[in-house]
Design a protein around this motif. Structure first.
Motif, PDB file in Angstrom:
ATOM      1  N   UNK A   1       3.433  -1.450   5.712  1.00 17.92           N
ATOM      2  CA  UNK A   1       2.387  -2.205   5.054  1.00 17.92           C
ATOM      3  C   UNK A   1       2.676  -3.690   5.258  1.00 17.92           C
ATOM      4  N   UNK A   2       1.664  -4.413   5.619  1.00 18.91           N
ATOM      5  CA  UNK A   2       1.829  -5.847   5.821  1.00 18.91           C
ATOM      6  C   UNK A   2       1.810  -6.572   4.476  1.00 18.91           C
ATOM      7  N   UNK A   3       2.240  -7.820   4.503  1.00 20.76           N
ATOM      8  CA  UNK A   3       2.222  -8.625   3.281  1.00 20.76           C
ATOM      9  C   UNK A   3       0.805  -8.789   2.748  1.00 20.76           C
ATOM     10  N   UNK A   4      -0.147  -8.922   3.646  1.00 24.88           N
ATOM     11  CA  UNK A   4      -1.541  -9.082   3.251  1.00 24.88           C
ATOM     12  C   UNK A   4      -2.057  -7.821   2.544  1.00 24.88           C
ATOM     13  N   UNK A   5      -1.734  -6.656   3.081  1.00 22.25           N
ATOM     14  CA  UNK A   5      -2.150  -5.398   2.462  1.00 22.25           C
ATOM     15  C   UNK A   5      -1.493  -5.226   1.094  1.00 22.25           C
ATOM     16  N   UNK A   6      -0.218  -5.580   1.013  1.00 25.78           N
ATOM     17  CA  UNK A   6       0.500  -5.501  -0.260  1.00 25.78           C
ATOM     18  C   UNK A   6      -0.143  -6.429  -1.295  1.00 25.78           C
ATOM     19  N   UNK A   7      -0.465  -7.645  -0.884  1.00 31.76           N
ATOM     20  CA  UNK A   7      -1.102  -8.604  -1.793  1.00 31.76           C
ATOM     21  C   UNK A   7      -2.457  -8.105  -2.275  1.00 31.76           C
ATOM     22  N   UNK A   8      -3.224  -7.504  -1.369  1.00 36.37           N
ATOM     23  CA  UNK A   8      -4.524  -6.961  -1.755  1.00 36.37           C
ATOM     24  C   UNK A   8      -4.366  -5.822  -2.760  1.00 36.37           C
ATOM     25  N   UNK A   9      -3.364  -4.980  -2.557  1.00 36.83           N
ATOM     26  CA  UNK A   9      -3.102  -3.863  -3.475  1.00 36.83           C
ATOM     27  C   UNK A   9      -2.710  -4.384  -4.850  1.00 36.83           C
ATOM     28  N   UNK A  36      -1.245   3.074  -7.003  1.00 40.38           N
ATOM     29  CA  UNK A  36      -1.237   2.636  -5.598  1.00 40.38           C
ATOM     30  C   UNK A  36      -0.323   1.429  -5.425  1.00 40.38           C
ATOM     31  N   UNK A  37      -0.388   0.501  -6.375  1.00 36.36           N
ATOM     32  CA  UNK A  37       0.473  -0.683  -6.307  1.00 36.36           C
ATOM     33  C   UNK A  37       1.945  -0.296  -6.445  1.00 36.36           C
ATOM     34  N   UNK A  38       2.260   0.596  -7.373  1.00 32.87           N
ATOM     35  CA  UNK A  38       3.653   1.018  -7.541  1.00 32.87           C
ATOM     36  C   UNK A  38       4.185   1.651  -6.258  1.00 32.87           C
ATOM     37  N   UNK A  39       3.352   2.435  -5.607  1.00 36.21           N
ATOM     38  CA  UNK A  39       3.749   3.055  -4.340  1.00 36.21           C
ATOM     39  C   UNK A  39       3.932   1.980  -3.257  1.00 36.21           C
ATOM     40  N   UNK A  40       2.984   1.061  -3.166  1.00 38.11           N
ATOM     41  CA  UNK A  40       3.041   0.007  -2.144  1.00 38.11           C
ATOM     42  C   UNK A  40       4.237  -0.923  -2.354  1.00 38.11           C
ATOM     43  N   UNK A  41       4.621  -1.121  -3.601  1.00 35.67           N
ATOM     44  CA  UNK A  41       5.731  -2.024  -3.891  1.00 35.67           C
ATOM     45  C   UNK A  41       7.084  -1.404  -3.570  1.00 35.67           C
ATOM     46  N   UNK A  42       7.099  -0.096  -3.350  1.00 31.31           N
ATOM     47  CA  UNK A  42       8.361   0.588  -3.063  1.00 31.31           C
ATOM     48  C   UNK A  42       9.089   1.037  -4.313  1.00 31.31           C
ATOM     49  N   UNK A  43       8.459   0.903  -5.459  1.00 29.20           N
ATOM     50  CA  UNK A  43       9.107   1.251  -6.724  1.00 29.20           C
ATOM     51  C   UNK A  43       9.376   2.745  -6.854  1.00 29.20           C
ATOM     52  N   UNK A  44       8.671   3.569  -6.095  1.00 32.33           N
ATOM     53  CA  UNK A  44       8.836   5.021  -6.200  1.00 32.33           C
ATOM     54  C   UNK A  44       9.851   5.588  -5.221  1.00 32.33           C
ATOM     55  N   UNK A  45      10.434   4.751  -4.400  1.00 27.09           N
ATOM     56  CA  UNK A  45      11.383   5.243  -3.403  1.00 27.09           C
ATOM     57  C   UNK A  45      12.669   5.711  -4.068  1.00 27.09           C
ATOM     58  N   UNK A  46      13.142   6.877  -3.673  1.00 28.61           N
ATOM     59  CA  UNK A  46      14.399   7.363  -4.249  1.00 28.61           C
ATOM     60  C   UNK A  46      15.558   6.486  -3.776  1.00 28.61           C
ATOM     61  N   UNK A  47      16.548   6.375  -4.626  1.00 26.84           N
ATOM     62  CA  UNK A  47      17.717   5.580  -4.256  1.00 26.84           C
ATOM     63  C   UNK A  47      18.957   6.192  -4.898  1.00 26.84           C
ATOM     64  N   UNK A  48      20.066   5.541  -4.700  1.00 26.69           N
ATOM     65  CA  UNK A  48      21.346   6.049  -5.178  1.00 26.69           C
ATOM     66  C   UNK A  48      21.354   6.248  -6.688  1.00 26.69           C
ATOM     67  N   UNK A  49      20.705   5.407  -7.414  1.00 28.63           N
ATOM     68  CA  UNK A  49      20.719   5.473  -8.871  1.00 28.63           C
ATOM     69  C   UNK A  49      19.878   6.584  -9.460  1.00 28.63           C
ATOM     70  N   UNK A  50      19.095   7.279  -8.640  1.00 29.52           N
ATOM     71  CA  UNK A  50      18.283   8.382  -9.112  1.00 29.52           C
ATOM     72  C   UNK A  50      17.114   7.952  -9.979  1.00 29.52           C
TER      73      UNK A  50
END
Length: 101
Positions: A1-9, A36-50
């Motif tokens: 996702x580009x910065x422009x698409x992220x900003x629009x979201x 949609x914004x939470x997904x675009x921001x990467x907040x839903x990505x799994x990580x080490x902290x679970x």
């Protein structure tokens, strides 16, 4: 996702929150825009902290949306937005993130 698409979201989510807070209409549209914004921001990505880390990332992203709404909302409307964002943030997605509810 580009910065422009992220900003629009992000703008679409903030605009939907503002509209919902002021009118009480289009709640499901607002929730979808926030998700949609939470997904675009990467907040839903799994990580080490679970699950705890995902929740923290979702809270940070939701706080960013609340900040984007401050200019247009009264104190009561902003409280309404904060409560709604808390509910959306705490409802974690179940799509293959290894999160057990």
């Amino acid at each position: 996702m580009t910065d422009n698409e992220y900003s629009k979201t992000r703008k679409a989510a903030a605009d939907a929150l503002i509209y919902w807070a002021k009118t009480g209409m289009r709640q499901f549209t607002m929730r979808d825009a926030v998700k949609d914004y939470l997904e675009a921001s990467g907040a839903n990505r799994p990580s080490i902290g679970g699950e705890e880390t995902i929740l923290a990332h979702r809270k940070i992203a939701a706080n960013r949306l609340a900040i984007d709404c401050i200019y247009a909302l009264s104190k009561d409307e902003l409280s309404k937005v904060d409560r709604e964002l808390e509910g959306i943030v705490s409802n974690l997605p179940r799509q293959g993130y290894g999160i057990k509810m």
